[in-house]
Design an enzyme around this catalytic site. Sequence first.
Site, PDB file in Angstrom:
ATOM      1  NE  ARG A 239      -4.421  -0.635   0.204  1.00 51.29           N
ATOM      2  CZ  ARG A 239      -4.655  -1.698  -0.569  1.00 51.29           C
ATOM      3  NH1 ARG A 239      -3.728  -2.169  -1.382  1.00 51.29           N
ATOM      4  NH2 ARG A 239      -5.846  -2.275  -0.564  1.00 51.29           N
ATOM      5  CD  GLU A 268      -2.405   3.794  -4.898  1.00 51.80           C
ATOM      6  OE1 GLU A 268      -1.232   3.415  -4.743  1.00 51.80           O
ATOM      7  OE2 GLU A 268      -3.345   3.005  -5.142  1.00 51.80           O
ATOM      8  CG  HIS A 286      -3.165  -0.139  -6.564  1.00 49.38           C
ATOM      9  ND1 HIS A 286      -3.438   0.554  -5.412  1.00 49.38           N
ATOM     10  CD2 HIS A 286      -3.389  -1.453  -6.252  1.00 49.38           C
ATOM     11  CE1 HIS A 286      -3.811  -0.284  -4.459  1.00 49.38           C
ATOM     12  NE2 HIS A 286      -3.785  -1.514  -4.944  1.00 49.38           N
TER      13      HIS A 286
HETATM   14  P1  NAP Z   1      -2.191 -11.005   5.145  1.00 43.33           P
HETATM   15  O1  NAP Z   1      -2.328 -12.439   4.802  1.00 43.33           O
HETATM   16  O2  NAP Z   1      -3.004 -10.443   6.253  1.00 43.33           O
HETATM   17  O3  NAP Z   1      -0.637 -10.735   5.415  1.00 43.33           O
HETATM   18  C1  NAP Z   1      -0.158  -9.562   5.949  1.00 43.33           C
HETATM   19  C2  NAP Z   1       1.126  -9.869   6.708  1.00 43.33           C
HETATM   20  O4  NAP Z   1       1.665  -8.639   7.193  1.00 43.33           O
HETATM   21  C3  NAP Z   1       0.901 -10.779   7.899  1.00 43.33           C
HETATM   22  O5  NAP Z   1       1.831 -11.821   7.833  1.00 43.33           O
HETATM   23  C4  NAP Z   1       1.149  -9.901   9.098  1.00 43.33           C
HETATM   24  O6  NAP Z   1       1.767 -10.641  10.147  1.00 43.33           O
HETATM   25  C5  NAP Z   1       2.112  -8.849   8.531  1.00 43.33           C
HETATM   26  N1  NAP Z   1       2.058  -7.594   9.262  1.00 43.33           N
HETATM   27  C6  NAP Z   1       0.950  -6.908   9.674  1.00 43.33           C
HETATM   28  N2  NAP Z   1       1.322  -5.816  10.355  1.00 43.33           N
HETATM   29  C7  NAP Z   1       2.680  -5.822  10.396  1.00 43.33           C
HETATM   30  C8  NAP Z   1       3.650  -4.976  10.980  1.00 43.33           C
HETATM   31  N3  NAP Z   1       3.283  -3.905  11.685  1.00 43.33           N
HETATM   32  N4  NAP Z   1       4.946  -5.288  10.820  1.00 43.33           N
HETATM   33  C9  NAP Z   1       5.321  -6.390  10.126  1.00 43.33           C
HETATM   34  N5  NAP Z   1       4.439  -7.234   9.562  1.00 43.33           N
HETATM   35  C10 NAP Z   1       3.143  -6.950   9.691  1.00 43.33           C
HETATM   36  O7  NAP Z   1      -2.505 -10.083   3.897  1.00 43.33           O
HETATM   37  P2  NAP Z   1      -2.316 -10.404   2.354  1.00 43.33           P
HETATM   38  O8  NAP Z   1      -3.550 -10.997   1.829  1.00 43.33           O
HETATM   39  O9  NAP Z   1      -1.018 -11.109   2.152  1.00 43.33           O
HETATM   40  O10 NAP Z   1      -2.242  -8.909   1.766  1.00 43.33           O
HETATM   41  C11 NAP Z   1      -1.282  -7.998   2.251  1.00 43.33           C
HETATM   42  C12 NAP Z   1      -1.530  -6.614   1.713  1.00 43.33           C
HETATM   43  O11 NAP Z   1      -1.176  -6.546   0.352  1.00 43.33           O
HETATM   44  C13 NAP Z   1      -2.990  -6.147   1.732  1.00 43.33           C
HETATM   45  O12 NAP Z   1      -3.359  -5.632   2.999  1.00 43.33           O
HETATM   46  C14 NAP Z   1      -3.029  -5.092   0.651  1.00 43.33           C
HETATM   47  O13 NAP Z   1      -2.824  -3.822   1.210  1.00 43.33           O
HETATM   48  C15 NAP Z   1      -1.859  -5.471  -0.244  1.00 43.33           C
HETATM   49  N6  NAP Z   1      -2.289  -5.885  -1.590  1.00 43.33           N
HETATM   50  C16 NAP Z   1      -1.974  -5.083  -2.653  1.00 43.33           C
HETATM   51  C17 NAP Z   1      -2.337  -5.471  -3.915  1.00 43.33           C
HETATM   52  C18 NAP Z   1      -2.006  -4.637  -5.110  1.00 43.33           C
HETATM   53  O14 NAP Z   1      -2.786  -4.585  -6.040  1.00 43.33           O
HETATM   54  N7  NAP Z   1      -0.863  -3.988  -5.139  1.00 43.33           N
HETATM   55  C19 NAP Z   1      -3.041  -6.667  -4.120  1.00 43.33           C
HETATM   56  C20 NAP Z   1      -3.351  -7.438  -3.020  1.00 43.33           C
HETATM   57  C21 NAP Z   1      -2.960  -7.038  -1.750  1.00 43.33           C
HETATM   58  P3  NAP Z   1       1.604 -10.201  11.683  1.00 43.33           P
HETATM   59  O15 NAP Z   1       0.148  -9.958  11.898  1.00 43.33           O
HETATM   60  O16 NAP Z   1       2.153 -11.364  12.427  1.00 43.33           O
HETATM   61  O17 NAP Z   1       2.435  -8.991  11.862  1.00 43.33           O
HETATM   62  C1  GLV Z   2      -5.509  -4.390  -3.723  1.00 40.32           C
HETATM   63  O1  GLV Z   2      -4.758  -3.496  -3.519  1.00 40.32           O
HETATM   64  C2  GLV Z   2      -6.111  -5.173  -2.685  1.00 40.32           C
HETATM   65  O2  GLV Z   2      -5.925  -4.867  -1.509  1.00 40.32           O
HETATM   66  O3  GLV Z   2      -6.809  -6.131  -3.036  1.00 40.32           O
END
Ligand code: NAP
Ligand code: GLV
Length: 327
Positions: A239, A268, A286
Amino acid sequence: MRQKILLARPVFPDILARLEQQFEVESNQEDRIYSPEELARKLTDVDAALTTGSERIDAAALAGAARLKAVCNMAVGFNNIDIEAATRAGIMATNTPDVLNETTADMGWALMMAAARRITEGEHFLRAGKWKRWRYDMLLGADLHGSTLGVIGMGRIGQAIARRSMGFDMQVIYHNRTRLAPELEARANSARYVGKEELLRAADHVMLVLPFSPETRHTIGAAELAMMKPTATLTNIARGGIVDDAALIAALREKRIAAAGLDVFENEPALHPDFLGLSNVVLTPHIGSASAATRRAMAECAIANMVAALTGETPPNLLNPAVIKKI
Ligand code: NAP
Ligand code: GLV
């Protein structure tokens, strides 16, 4: 009377047609940008809303939404929704986890590889007619194979990124607030849990995949960039706001890190204009989850959540289970 739903942003036309058979639908297929006041007004008049990361759903947006039962984000990230405000208002909030893991992981790799191997810089060089001969030192980059990948945010997508590194014979280190279970570490290319500072100092390629929150704002700023190797790359598919963009621009300009790959930006789509003048950054708008199949899966997931909420079921991806007691 049929229930009424708001589609705050466009959806696939066939999905809209299907929804229109079941619900009264107010859709925004022309993709107008609603002002916060207009969005709040529209939310007063519907039973559920499909939103994206671009719609801010906070206490003000929900203030008059007496009949609203659910806000269904077509995104896994939900930092656009004030979950506590939704719970206080008795409104279910949902997201679209898992269906986009592999596509977003592919995109993380695409950006990391493009940054490390200077792909877009090379293409611009070629298109500008600057390629006159082969040279031993032309556009030298960094290897991915055999290097150390550092993942900050080793959740669903982070682990999918780590799994891909097996084919590149990479070492994986990662940082979360909580260490993963041993079997998950093993599946993620035997990833090793380390502190954030150790990760930044040791990684050849740093990948950010953590959610945005007040706590994660500027996880990477000037101090963290100073810990990274001058040959390292930074990829952010998480993000905008997790990286201090001004600090990153300074580090890239002064070559204090080698390159960056960025899919997300502070403010953005109005990204910092200084990014545009830098050759050592790969920029995408994005599109982390933007494959045709995955965007469709996200839409179906968001709608499954909405239909569940409107038919008295618990949505599969409910973010605020505490709300159930309030309904
Ligand atoms: P997820 O499964 O919840 O994984 C997030 C990870 O981040 C968890 O392992 C969590 O572990 C860690 N985390 C949370 N807070 C933290 C902190 N303060 N310090 C270090 N680690 C931390 O989420 P996901 O499905 O993988 O998605 C992650 C993020 O990717 C989404 O929230 C979204 O913003 C982004 N995303 C972007 C796109 C795009 O189009 N660019 C697409 C999809 C997702 P802990 O809770 O143990 O810290
Ligand atoms: C995209 O950024 C998502 O969070 O799915």
